[in-house]
Structure formats: structure tokens, C-alpha cells
Design an enzyme around this catalytic site. Structure first.
Site: not given
Ligand code: NHX
Ligand code: ZN
Length: 672
Positions: A242, A238, A460
Site C-alpha cells: 500500500k 500488511p 510427526e
């Protein structure tokens, strides 16, 4: 083969159904009108008659009338004839046995009538009754007798309209159900996209340009005995352009261009889809040479079911069958070229893809570095930028972005700059826009306890430490404990743009992903739910390694994936024992990486602790800070060289929704 046997069975059945369907409605309308007319006429003739004022006076004096009804406003009298006097008023005798034949008389005025009546009673002794009426009751009686009927018709028409068009779906009514909804772009259509507006997509553009030149000068190709292709299928993820490519074809080719979506064929009425396909091709043939563009063709082109007992999508199959016959039905020189776009070529029916229908498949891939630069060039055109903005640099910061994402980045950057009342859009605005699109909205306002913040920082820092210490892990860009999107904290990487991934790279990536949970386990002594997303990705990766890449010790070089897109259904291509083995291997890989993550973390406990503290204090740290703690990475990769030249940036390890899906997509793409 399969399709050829299907078409002759289904196509003729479809052929006459919609025609009958449409004619029915005309018939019903006709019938209703005829009935109304007949009723009206029947009411009016034979038992009624209009006579003149003079003749009426003569008859009235002879006492032939039973009753008279005077309409004041219209100056009309309706007189009922006594049954034994009918022959005098209707001498021809064709009253057809009606009980109360009436006559109508136009009178000069109500006063004149009253004078006449009074005189007639006095002189001739007639016993006729007279009554007066204000209004015109013929309308009322008409409404009373036909009102419910009319109401019924109106309701029925309203329902039909609702069913066929839907609200706001344009001029939808029963008679246009079977018509194609294609939008026609002609030469004079103003919105023109040209090939210049299409950046990147070099290969795809060339193929499409060839189609345009076929239409402009067919002789050039047919003289050598070649045939003009009937269709081309644009396939790609997507947002890769196109539809834009098709629009450019419309703009460049000097021929009519029909554009519609696959879902336009779908309607709740049976047989409508097929009739729309027919109508589309009829229109196209009238305008030939021309191009028909069907967007999202998977809506109709999905592979037909194997078990015929499931009737639920019969309608879609009929539509597909009709499309197949139409594409094969006209000669290749008729000049109708079909372009279609889909992002799921694997689920399309094989019959649709065979040569003679969509002869060509044009792959439209995610843009690479240079293509992204060109795309940025196009989208930066309308934006007022200052000289800090470099398309090349932006292209480097956006691996895995599609053309649509890049358009979004540019727009978002302009909005951010406008929010800060800037005169020009700067580099920082673009960086913020990229962060925003990859990671979601920043939520600095989220309330967090000190313990939570510490736990996030340790998590983290675990990711950061491992990515620094593992040779094949993606180079770190920044670590943050500012919530963004769904994530409470994230480590951001800039992955190398590579086409294939090695086993070591996969394992190091998994080890890094497990680093968050391992750090919680090791340094906090308790684990949290926060790592769910990390674990999900690790598990998927490990499963892919075993089942798709043949990378496990006990099941080497085996692939249990069917790229033809059909599900295995209930029968898996492996035994129960193999299934158990797969599970074991997945568990083993993850367990190994988790142990590895823990051991590396405990070796670097001091550095990790330091990192977590800096993170708690500053909330965002960059790769320089990590380098400060752990020293330079001995293995400089290509992307790191890029990073060292330029300012750090993106690709987070934790990203919400769309961005995460995109990352996984690229990974899948690479691995397959
Ligand atoms: C919750 N969120 O769900 C809270 C609000 C361990 C410090 N109760 O691993 O933020 O726990 O390294 C895409 C991206 C779910 C989809 C992130 C779906 C995160 C992220 C859960 C950090 N960074 N976990 C991480 C985190 C959480 C979650 C996601 C997603 C935490 C961790 C989310
Ligand atoms: Zn994590």
C-alpha cells in the site's frame, strides 16, 4: 448522519483553543524580558549619577562622601553621598528618597586617586572611608539576584522542549506543536518510485493511475460534468504494497506529495491533533493541486465510541472530527486528493468511508501465483543469481506470501549465499530462505533425549500418515524432526491456492492436525504437551465451522459473526442455550475427528511405524519416501501435479509466530 451532528458541536471549540495556547508562551517571554529591563533601569537611574573627575575632586575636598569604593581594574570609583549632603550632588532633588545615593567617577588611575585622597585627608581633613576592590561586582550582584530566575526559565524551556518533541524527534519545541509533520515530496525530490517498480496489484494500480491522471489533466474529466474524487483508501493486509503504491503515485504525479502517518496527529497535548489536521490542509491548499498520503489511518480513524462518558480518547475523536470536516470542507475542485492506507478498514469510522470523503476503496490483496512471479522478478533484479533460479518455481513455493515476505526471501537468500562465500545466489539458497522465513531458525544443536526424539517422530509420522490417507488433506512435502523456531518437529504441506474451502477439506485438515496427538496416544500410550499448537488450531477451526460457516448438525446455516467490525459487547446475538449448543457442537466435531484419526492410524499402524523409524534415522523425509511406504495417493490434486513436476517444498503445518499468523490469515480470508 451521526457524524454530521458531531461536527458542528466540536469543530468551533477546537478552532480557537490552540491559538490561545500558542500566544500564551509569547506573552510569558515578553513579560520576562520587560521585567528584566524595568528592574535594570530602576536600579540604575535616579539614585546614581556619573560625575567628572574634576567635579569629584571638588566635592571630595568638601567632605560630602561617606565611603568610596575603588575598582582597581576598571578605574572606577563608586562613592556614597552623605545623607545630609545629597542636595549638593543631586541639585534637581529627584533622588526619590533613596537612602544612599551613589555617584560613579571615572578616575585616571588608582595611583592618582590615592595621591589625591592622601592629600585631601592631609589638607582638608575629610573623614571619607576608602576601600579597594579587584573585580567587577556588578555582574556578580546581577547573577545573584537574577540567577535563580534564569535557571528557572531554562529548566522550564527544557521541559517544554522535551514534552513537545520527544528525544530525537527533530525540531520539536513548543511553537511547532500545532504544526503538521507531513513530509513533502516535490518534483525535484530524488528518491523516485514509479509504477514500473510496482509488480502485481494490477487493479489497484489502475485505480491509482487514474487519480494521477486526474491531477495531470483535470479538464478531461470535469468537462463531462464529473467531479474529481476527494480521496481513496488503500485497504489490504500488511506488506502488500500500500505504501509502495502511494510512493509510486508521488513519483508519477508531477504535483507535491505530502506524506505522514496517522500517529503523527497524536500528541500528549489536547487539541494538537485537530490543529495539525488544520495545518496540514492549509499547507496542502497552498500547494494545490497536490496529494496528501496518510499512512496507517486507523490510528486516528477508528470508529468513535458510542458511550460519551468514556473521555479517554476524546482527543482522538476531536482529531477525527477535524479530519472529517476538512475533507468535506473544501470543494472537490480544489485539487487536494487524499490517499490513505490501512489494514483494518472494518474498524474505521463509517463517516470517514462515506462518499464525498474517501469515495473509493482500493483493495490490495495478497498476491496470487502470477503476481508473486512478477514480484520475484522485481526483487531478483539487484541480486546476482545463477540460472537455477526460476521466479515461476519460487512463486509456486510461496503461497500466502506478501510482497514484503518475498522481498525478505530474496534478501535472506542473498545473505545465506554470502555466508557460504558463493559467487551467485542459487535455488537452494532461496529454498533455505523460504524455510527460514516460514519456520524460523533451524536449531540442530538443541539437545534431545532418545525418548523425546522417538516421541517427536511418532507425532510427526502421525500427521504424515493421515495427510497421505485423507483425500482432501493438503499434499505433504516433507516431514522433519529437526527443531526449527518454536517447533520441535513439523510436517510441511503445499496447500492448494483455493478461494473457497469445502466442509470435507476442513474436516480432513482437522483430522490431520489431530493425527499427531492420536499417534502419541495410540502408539506410545501416553500423550504430551507438544500438541498444544495443533489443538489450538483445531479448536479454532471447529469453532469457526459452527459459528461462522453454519456447518454443524444442530446449528446449520447460522452465522454469528458481525462483519461490520463492531463487537457484540456484553450482549451476544444468541441465547444461553445456543451458547451451550455451540460448545457441544465444537466438542462433537473434534471428538469425531479424533476417533477418525485414531482408526485410520490403527489401520495403518505398520506403515506409520516404518515412517517413524525412517524419520528417526534420517531426520528429514520427503513425499517420495512416504510414497515408498504407502504407495501412490489415488487422488492426485492440482498441487500434487505441480509437486510431481517440480522439486518438493513448503508450507509447514507447524510454524512459529508470523508464519503461523499468516497461514491463519489466509485461511480466514478464504473462509469469509
Ligand atoms: C515446549 N515445544 O514448549 C517445546 C519446546 C509435539 C513433537 N516445551 O505439532 O514442537 O512442545 O507437528 C507455532 C508452531 C508451541 C507455535 C509450533 C507453539 C509449537 C509441533 C509447542 C511437535 N508438530 N510443540 C507439532 C511442537 C513444543 C509449540 C508453536 C509451536 C512436538 C510440536 C511445541
Ligand atoms: Zn503436531
Amino acid at each position: 448522519m451521526e457524524s454530521n451532528t458531531n461536527i458542528p458541536q466540536n469543530a468551533p471549540r477546537n478552532n480557537n483553543k490552540p491559538k490561545m495556547f500558542q500566544f500564551n508562551f509569547y506573552w510569558i517571554y515578553g513579560l520576562i524580558i520587560m521585567m528584566l529591563v524595568a528592574l535594570y533601569l530602576a536600579n540604575d537611574t535616579a539614585t546614581t549619577k556619573e560625575i567628572g573627575w574634576t567635579e569629584f575632586q571638588k566635592l571630595a575636598k568638601e567632605n560630602v562622601f561617606d565611603e568610596m569604593l575603588v575598582y582597581n581594574r576598571k578605574n572606577v570609583v563608586e562613592a556614597t553621598v552623605k545623607s545630609n549632603e545629597i542636595y549638593r550632588v543631586f541639585p534637581d532633588g529627584n533622588t526619590q528618597g533613596a537612602l544612599n545615593p551613589k555617584v560613579y567617577i571615572k578616575i585616571p588611575s588608582a595611583d592618582k586617586f590615592s595621591d589625591f585622597y592622601d592629600k585631601a585627608v592631609a589638607d582638608n581633613g575629610i573623614d571619607t572611608q576608602v576601600s579597594f576592590e579587584d573585580g567587577d561586582d556588578t555582574l556578580w550582584s546581577f547573577l545573584l539576584s537574577f540567577g535563580p530566575f534564569i535557571l528557572l526559565i531554562l529548566v522550564w524551556m527544557y521541559l517544554m522542549r522535551r514534552m513537545s518533541g520527544g528525544i530525537g524527534a527533530g525540531p520539536g519545541n513548543v511553537f511547532t506543536v500545532g504544526k503538521a509533520k507531513a513530509q513533502l515530496f516535490d518534483k525535484d525530490n530524488t528518491t523516485k518510485v514509479t509504477f514500473k517498480d510496482v509488480a502485481g496489484l494490477a487493479g489497484a494500480k489502475q485505480e491509482v493511475e487514474e487519480i494521477v491522471s486526474f491531477l495531470k489533466d483535470p479538464a478531461k474529466y470535469t468537462e463531462l460534468g464529473g467531479k474529481i474524487p476527494k480521496g481513496a483508501l488503500l485497504v489490504g493486509p500488511p506488506g502488500t504494497g500500500k505504501t509502495l503504491l502511494a510512493k509510486a503515485v508521488a513519483g508519477e504525479a508531477d504535483v507535491p506529495f505530502f506524506s505522514l502517518s496517522g500517529s503523527d496527529f497524536v500528541e500528549m497535548f489536547v487539541g494538537v491533533g485537530a490543529s495539525r489536521v488544520r495545518d496540514l490542509f492549509r499547507q496542502a491548499k497552498e500547494k494545490a493541486p497536490c496529494i496528501v498520503f496518510i499512512d496507517e489511518i486507523d490510528a486516528v480513524g477508528r470508529a468513535r465510541g458510542r458511550n460519551a462518558s468514556m473521555n479517554s480518547n476524546d482527543e482522538r475523536e476531536n482529531t477525527l472530527n477535524q479530519l472529517l470536516t476538512e475533507m468535506d470542507g473544501f470543494g472537490s475542485n480544489s485539487g487536494v486528493i487524499i490517499l490513505a492506507a490501512t489494514n483494518r478498514a472494518d474498524i474505521l469510522d463509517k463517516a470517514l468511508l462515506r462518499a464525498g470523503r474517501f469515495d473509493r476503496q482500493i483493495y490490495v490483496d495478497l498476491p496470487d501465483l502470477n503476481e508473486r512471479k512478477d514480484i520475484f522478478g522485481v526483487h531478483l533484479r539487484p541480486i546476482k543469481i545463477d540460472d537455477t533460479v526460476d521466479p515461476e518455481y519460487l512463486a509456486r513455493q510461496t503461497p500466502g506470501f506478501s510482497g514484503a515476505d518475498i522481498a525478505n526471501v530474496c534478501n535472506e537468500a542473498a545473505l545465506i549465499a554470502a555466508r557460504n562465500s558463493k559467487k551467485f545466489v542459487g535455488k537452494d539458497d532461496f529454498m533455505n530462505a523460504i524455510d527460514r522465513i516460514v519456520g524460523g531458525l533451524e536449531k540442530r544443536s538443541k539437545v534431545m533425549t532418545e525418548a523425546e526424539r522417538k516421541s517427536i517422530a511418532i507425532h510427526e509420522a502421525g500427521h504424515a500418515t493421515l495427510s497421505w490417507k485423507l483425500e482432501h488433506a493438503n499434499p505433504l512435502v516433507k516431514v522433519t524432526i529437526v527443531p526449527r523456531g518454536k517447533a520441535l518437529g513439523a510436517a510441511w504441506y503445499l496447500p492448494e491456492e483455493r478461494q473457497i474451502t469445502t466442509r470435507e477439506q476442513l474436516l480432513d485438515e482437522m483430522c490431520t492436525l489431530l493425527g499427531g496427538r492420536a499417534a502419541e496416544d495410540l502408539f506410545l500410550g501416553e500423550i504430551s504437551t507438544g500438541a498444544s499448537n495443533d489443538l489450538e488450531r483445531v479448536t479454532k477451526q471447529a469453532y469457526a465451522m459452527v459459528v461462522y460457516f453454519g456447518m454443524s448438525g444442530k446449528l446449520p446455516n447460522l452465522n454469528y459473526y458481525d462483519s461490520s467490525g463492531q463487537d457484540w459487547g456484553f450482549t451476544k446475538p444468541y441465547s444461553e442455550e445456543t451458547a451451550r449448543l455451540i460448545d457441544q457442537e465444537v466438542q462433537k466435531i473434534i471428538a469425531e475427528q479424533y476417533t477418525r484419526a485414531k482408526s485410520i492410524l490403527s489401520e495403518n499402524a505398520a506403515g506409520h511405524n516404518q515412517l517413524a523409524n525412517v524419520l528417526l534415522e534420517r531426520e528429514v523425509i520427503f513425499s517420495e519416501d512416504v510414497e515408498h511406504i504407502f504407495g501412490k495417493r489415488p487422488w492426485a490434486s492440482r498441487s500434487e501435479e505441480i509437486l510431481n513436476q517440480q522439486e518438493p517444498a513448503k508450507e509447514p503445518e507447524q510454524t512459529p509466530d508470523n508464519a503461523q499468523a499468516k497461514q491463519e490469515e489466509t485461511q480466514d480470508g478464504k473462509s469469509e
